[in-house]
Scaffold this motif. Structure first.
Motif, PDB file in Angstrom:
ATOM      1  N   UNK A  30       0.881  -1.175   0.000  1.00 47.22           N
ATOM      2  CA  UNK A  30       0.000   0.000   0.000  1.00 47.22           C
ATOM      3  C   UNK A  30       0.917   1.224   0.000  1.00 47.22           C
ATOM      4  N   UNK A  31       1.090   1.837  -1.164  1.00 46.49           N
ATOM      5  CA  UNK A  31       2.125   2.852  -1.362  1.00 46.49           C
ATOM      6  C   UNK A  31       1.522   4.253  -1.269  1.00 46.49           C
ATOM      7  N   UNK A  32       2.079   5.078  -0.386  1.00 41.08           N
ATOM      8  CA  UNK A  32       1.543   6.416  -0.166  1.00 41.08           C
ATOM      9  C   UNK A  32       1.637   7.279  -1.420  1.00 41.08           C
ATOM     10  N   UNK A  33       0.554   7.998  -1.702  1.00 43.26           N
ATOM     11  CA  UNK A  33       0.555   8.955  -2.814  1.00 43.26           C
ATOM     12  C   UNK A  33       1.084  10.312  -2.382  1.00 43.26           C
ATOM     13  N   UNK A  86      -0.704  -3.189 -10.041  1.00 48.98           N
ATOM     14  CA  UNK A  86      -1.659  -2.264  -9.414  1.00 48.98           C
ATOM     15  C   UNK A  86      -3.043  -2.898  -9.280  1.00 48.98           C
ATOM     16  N   UNK A  87      -3.694  -2.582  -8.149  1.00 53.76           N
ATOM     17  CA  UNK A  87      -5.026  -3.117  -7.863  1.00 53.76           C
ATOM     18  C   UNK A  87      -6.050  -2.003  -7.711  1.00 53.76           C
ATOM     19  N   UNK A  88      -5.721  -1.004  -6.887  1.00 50.55           N
ATOM     20  CA  UNK A  88      -6.716   0.025  -6.615  1.00 50.55           C
ATOM     21  C   UNK A  88      -6.179   1.147  -5.767  1.00 50.55           C
ATOM     22  N   UNK A  89      -7.098   1.922  -5.224  1.00 51.19           N
ATOM     23  CA  UNK A  89      -6.759   3.115  -4.465  1.00 51.19           C
ATOM     24  C   UNK A  89      -7.470   3.084  -3.114  1.00 51.19           C
ATOM     25  N   UNK A  90      -6.712   3.367  -2.048  1.00 50.16           N
ATOM     26  CA  UNK A  90      -7.258   3.518  -0.701  1.00 50.16           C
ATOM     27  C   UNK A  90      -7.286   5.004  -0.372  1.00 50.16           C
ATOM     28  N   UNK A 110      -3.555   6.147  -0.924  1.00 51.63           N
ATOM     29  CA  UNK A 110      -2.490   5.174  -1.161  1.00 51.63           C
ATOM     30  C   UNK A 110      -2.873   4.332  -2.370  1.00 51.63           C
ATOM     31  N   UNK A 111      -1.900   3.966  -3.180  1.00 50.73           N
ATOM     32  CA  UNK A 111      -2.134   3.057  -4.303  1.00 50.73           C
ATOM     33  C   UNK A 111      -1.784   1.643  -3.865  1.00 50.73           C
ATOM     34  N   UNK A 112      -2.704   0.722  -4.084  1.00 48.16           N
ATOM     35  CA  UNK A 112      -2.543  -0.655  -3.627  1.00 48.16           C
ATOM     36  C   UNK A 112      -2.008  -1.511  -4.770  1.00 48.16           C
ATOM     37  N   UNK A 113      -0.953  -2.255  -4.480  1.00 56.03           N
ATOM     38  CA  UNK A 113      -0.334  -3.166  -5.450  1.00 56.03           C
ATOM     39  C   UNK A 113      -0.246  -4.560  -4.825  1.00 56.03           C
ATOM     40  N   UNK A 114      -0.074  -5.550  -5.674  1.00 58.52           N
ATOM     41  CA  UNK A 114       0.218  -6.899  -5.200  1.00 58.52           C
ATOM     42  C   UNK A 114       1.446  -7.444  -5.920  1.00 58.52           C
ATOM     43  N   UNK A 115       2.153  -8.318  -5.239  1.00 59.61           N
ATOM     44  CA  UNK A 115       3.141  -9.190  -5.849  1.00 59.61           C
ATOM     45  C   UNK A 115       2.549 -10.597  -5.847  1.00 59.61           C
ATOM     46  N   UNK A 116       2.758 -11.328  -6.912  1.00 61.03           N
ATOM     47  CA  UNK A 116       2.233 -12.694  -6.991  1.00 61.03           C
ATOM     48  C   UNK A 116       3.353 -13.672  -7.293  1.00 61.03           C
ATOM     49  N   UNK A 142      11.649  -7.194  -6.364  1.00 57.13           N
ATOM     50  CA  UNK A 142      10.702  -6.623  -7.317  1.00 57.13           C
ATOM     51  C   UNK A 142      11.048  -6.989  -8.746  1.00 57.13           C
ATOM     52  N   UNK A 143      12.328  -7.202  -9.031  1.00 56.28           N
ATOM     53  CA  UNK A 143      12.703  -7.553 -10.406  1.00 56.28           C
ATOM     54  C   UNK A 143      12.179  -8.935 -10.789  1.00 56.28           C
ATOM     55  N   UNK A 144      12.027  -9.811  -9.827  1.00 55.56           N
ATOM     56  CA  UNK A 144      11.498 -11.153 -10.082  1.00 55.56           C
ATOM     57  C   UNK A 144       9.981 -11.207  -9.914  1.00 55.56           C
ATOM     58  N   UNK A 145       9.462 -10.360  -9.027  1.00 57.94           N
ATOM     59  CA  UNK A 145       8.027 -10.371  -8.721  1.00 57.94           C
ATOM     60  C   UNK A 145       7.540  -8.925  -8.728  1.00 57.94           C
ATOM     61  N   UNK A 146       7.303  -8.376  -9.913  1.00 57.77           N
ATOM     62  CA  UNK A 146       6.978  -6.945 -10.028  1.00 57.77           C
ATOM     63  C   UNK A 146       5.628  -6.605  -9.403  1.00 57.77           C
ATOM     64  N   UNK A 147       5.502  -5.335  -9.030  1.00 60.81           N
ATOM     65  CA  UNK A 147       4.254  -4.849  -8.461  1.00 60.81           C
ATOM     66  C   UNK A 147       3.182  -4.755  -9.538  1.00 60.81           C
TER      67      UNK A 147
END
Length: 510
Positions: free
Chosen positions: A228-231, A304-308, A269-275, A297-302
């Protein structure tokens, strides 16, 4: 929430003041006495009602995460992730789900300063149509332990010495530098960098830390971590700035959050996932269930999912923030816990903490109530403060003359997913032999080196803290940081020992 209907059903609109049983009060401060100046009478229920409730108006503070702030808002879907997760909250771009987020410090008491050097809690409750979902996260992507049995021990070392009732540097560093616990080094590096003191709650990220399992409606599943990355951008305080703020306004983060929302400056905040697939997990150099590791992150990039967005201050702090009860066991279809042992332990301990702190019916408190989905389980009933009707005349077991519905057959089950076999064994997941538990901490030190003075600030912050420990503990601290980088260890040692000399002889010069 300018008008909170859920909390006002039994409140008189005419504002006539009453006792708790509804009897109007004639005069608020008069007390019944024998004569004008004689002793009080026990029959004065207005007085007894007031004093007795006052004695009980505090509930036990959280242990940990006692000191915190919160606000309401919404989560909005911006990207389609239906291939990863079938939860209803993600089923349409633009869909909004109401939520509550509580930020907190971990180790301090309820009255501690917002500027403490401490991880921050970042817990969000989503009121979804499939039930309440709690993301009980922190502002750091890793943690100090991966053995859940160590959690009470670790938290005790971050609190107060049982004899002196003071914070104790020997306790703090004794635990962390014990060889089997040095797996904490990655989190310790984050904590003592400037990242260890966020400037405000608006200027920090949130991370699941734990690995979760998300499935789509076809039954395909992935390991997932959430970011959950702050805007508003990351902003931190130096140790000296934090000390100054603690003295001038110890509740500065609470005030910053409340005032900005009140002014219409809603933080987001912008919400991302790694899978990660199961096959990818098998090829990792570390366990996917290791809470002390991050996914590169280079192996499992972010993704984007949504916005909080938090745009609504609470109307009453106690009712809506202090009584808010978050637990990772509060989940919804298609979002499940992984085999991470610390997460598995939290599935029990968090909900149980609220049963103690608020009561077994804590989920009936409006802020915790799953009003978007509602509940039905007539076997879970009774207990203190049951206020939802207690299922009326429903049988308190699954009666054969009643009908009940279950929807498991409509969802894919886990039989085709992970398979676990083996005997029950005691396993202490101590610091690994070799260097594997220090690699990511060393990488972090190199990343800090890309920003001016950040490596120096790390050494300075550790030195100031560890200078309060005894000589043997200090040596262990220098040795542990030496496994990260010898330059870092020497910088810490040099400044810490100079501070020790100064404390022992205040008239000497550094």
């Amino acid at each position: 929430m300018s008008e909170d209907k859920t909390n006002s059903a039994d409140v008189r609109n005419d504002r006539v003041v009453t006792t708790t049983n509804g009897m109007p009060i004639n005069e608020p401060f008069a007390t019944q006495r024998v004569g004008k100046h004689g002793p009080l009478l026990l029959q004065d229920y207005t007085l007894i009602d007031n004093l007795a409730h006052f004695n009980r108006e505090r509930i036990p503070e959280r242990n940990p995460h006692a000191h915190g702030s919160g606000a309401f808002g919404y989560f909005e879907v911006t990207d389609d992730i239906s291939d990863i997760c079938g939860s209803a909250m993600f089923n349409k771009i633009g869909k909004r789900t109401r939520c509550l987020t509580r930020f907190s410090t971990v180790g301090g008491e309820k009255g501690s300063a917002d500027s403490a050097r401490d991880p921050r809690g970042f817990a969000t409750k989503f009121y979804t149509e499939e039930g309440n979902l709690d993301w009980v996260y922190n502002n750091t992507p890793v943690f100090f332990i991966r053995d859940p049995s160590k959690f009470p021990h670790f938290i005790h070392t971050q609190k107060r010495n049982p004899q002196t009732n003071l914070k104790d540097a020997n306790m703090f560093w004794d635990f962390l530098t014990t060889p089997e616990n040095q797996v904490a080094i990655h989190q310790v590096m984050i904590l003592f960098s400037d990242r260890g003191i966020p400037a405000t709650y608006r200027n920090m990220n949130g991370y699941s830390g734990h690995t979760y399992k998300w499935s789509n409606k076809k039954g395909d599943w992935h390991y997932v971590q959430v970011h959950i990355i702050t805007d508003q951008g990351i902003k931190n305080l130096t140790a000296e700035e934090a000390t100054e703020v603690a003295g001038s306004n110890p509740d500065h983060a609470q005030q910053d959050l409340f005032d900005n929302i009140k002014k219409g400056n809603a933080p987001s905040w912008t919400v991302y996932i790694q899978t990660m697939t199961e096959d990818q997990a098998k090829r990792l150099p570390f366990s996917v269930f290791d809470l002390t590791k991050v996914w590169p992150h280079k192996d499992f990039p972010l993704r984007r999912v949504g916005k909080l967005v938090l745009n609504e201050n609470p109307e009453n702090y106690f009712a809506q923030i202090e009584q808010a009860a978050f637990a990772p066991s509060n989940t919804v279809p298609y979002q499940e816990a992984s085999a991470d042992p610390v997460l598995q332990a939290r599935l029990f301990s968090y909900a149980d903490a609220h049963r103690y702190r608020i009561g077994p019916n804590y989920h009936q408190v409006p802020v915790n109530c799953p009003y978007a989905s509602k509940t039905f389980n007539p076997a879970i009933r009774d207990g203190p403060m049951n206020v939802n009707g207690n299922f009326g005349n429903e049988s308190n077991y699954l009666a054969t003359d009643k009908t009940y519905q279950y929807i498991q057959k409509e969802r894919p089950i886990q039989e085709h997913q992970e398979t676990w076999t083996g005997p029950a064994v005691p396993f202490h997941w101590a610091t690994s032999a070799g260097d594997v538990d220090f690699v990511q901490a060393r990488n972090l030190f190199h990343v800090l080196g890309r920003t001016r003075n950040q490596q120096q600030h790390l050494a300075h912050n550790v030195a100031g803290h560890v200078s309060n420990a005894n000589p043997e503990i200090r040596k262990r601290v220098y040795a542990m940081f030496g496994r990260v980088d010898l330059r870092l260890s020497e910088s810490i040692r040099k400044e810490a020992e100079s501070l020790v000399v100064l404390k022992d002889n205040p008239t000497s010069k550094l």
